[in-house]
Design a protein around this motif. Structure first.
Motif, short mmCIF file in Angstrom:
data_model
loop_
_atom_site.label_atom_id
_atom_site.label_comp_id
_atom_site.label_asym_id
_atom_site.label_seq_id
_atom_site.Cartn_x
_atom_site.Cartn_y
_atom_site.Cartn_z
N THR A 56 -0.12 -9.13 -12.31
CA THR A 56 -0.01 -7.13 -11.21
C THR A 56 -0.13 -5.75 -11.48
N ASP A 57 -0.94 -5.55 -10.82
CA ASP A 57 -0.81 -3.65 -10.92
C ASP A 57 -1.76 -3.09 -10.22
N ASP A 58 -1.11 -1.60 -10.29
CA ASP A 58 -2.06 -0.41 -9.01
C ASP A 58 -3.19 -0.60 -9.25
N TYR A 59 -4.12 0.04 -7.98
CA TYR A 59 -5.08 -0.23 -8.33
C TYR A 59 -5.05 0.75 -6.60
N GLN A 60 -6.48 1.37 -6.96
CA GLN A 60 -7.10 3.06 -6.08
C GLN A 60 -7.92 2.20 -5.28
N THR A 99 0.70 -1.26 0.27
CA THR A 99 -0.24 0.13 -0.15
C THR A 99 0.99 1.17 -0.28
N GLY A 100 0.85 2.27 -0.63
CA GLY A 100 0.97 4.01 -0.63
C GLY A 100 0.40 4.75 0.73
N PRO A 134 -3.62 4.64 -2.77
CA PRO A 134 -3.12 4.03 -3.80
C PRO A 134 -2.66 2.51 -2.84
N LYS A 187 -1.11 -1.86 -4.31
CA LYS A 187 -0.37 -3.14 -5.89
C LYS A 187 -1.85 -3.87 -5.47
#
Length: 194
Positions: free
Chosen positions: A107-111, A82-83, A93, A95
């Motif tokens: 694997t991808d970025d997720y909001q 997590t960001g 944000p 992953k």
């Protein structure tokens, strides 16, 4: 009917111009009747606009959302990291990682709109290229229908009010001319008695 309700009825009729006052001119009665007719037209337009514009927009937008939803699919993904959530937006944000039907790991970025932590499972929407996309909106159809119907009603109201005030301005000019003519006539009559 009680005396109070009769008096209230008479006062209301007098205020809207529906009494038999001999001082009311033809223009006053025309203005009252046109105002009533325009109010009736508006009251008839409201359900027609809601049923035609609102229903059509709602059906069209629902079909669009369903078509978009048919092109997407949901998968359960695991948050890997997590960001830091920015202060100005309610988005965290992260992953995420998931396996497709063939067993390939993606694997991808997720909001995320909620607080998530590594190891937590989240449901994500994917397009045909296995990229994360926004989930289909459940309120888009209703929102657009309400927005466009409100705009149509506002336009109809402006049209009706514009017609009324245009007529009123024309009648006011006519009343003013008649008033000046009556004063001139009265001046001639009263002036000749001196």
């Amino acid at each position: 009917m009680t005396t109070g309700s009769v008096n209230m009825y008479r006062r209301t009729c007098r205020r809207v111009g529906l009494d038999r006052n001999p001082m009311r001119r033809r223009e006053d009665r025309v203005q009252t009747m046109v105002a009533a007719a325009l109010a009736l037209v508006f009251l008839i337009l409201v359900p027609l606009l809601v049923m035609s514009v609102g229903a059509r927009v709602y059906r069209t937008e629902t079909a669009v959302v369903q078509a978009k939803t048919a092109q997407l699919h949901q998968v359960d993904a695991t948050v890997t990291e997590t960001g830091k959530a920015p202060l100005y937006a309610p988005i965290m944000p992260a992953k995420v990682q998931w396996k497709d039907a063939d067993g390939v790991v993606h694997t991808d970025d997720y909001q995320s709109t909620t607080v998530v932590s590594p190891g937590q499972s989240v449901t994500v929407w994917l397009n045909g290229a296995n990229k994360i996309v926004e989930p289909p909106s459940s309120t888009q159809a209703l929102s657009k229908a309400v927005l466009l119907t409100s705009g149509a009603l506002f336009g109809a109201m402006l049209l009706v009010v514009g017609c009324y005030f245009t007529l009123r301005r024309s009648l006011d000019r006519r009343r003013l001319r008649m008033w000046e003519m009556e004063w001139a006539t009265a001046d001639l009559r009263w002036g000749s008695h001196s």
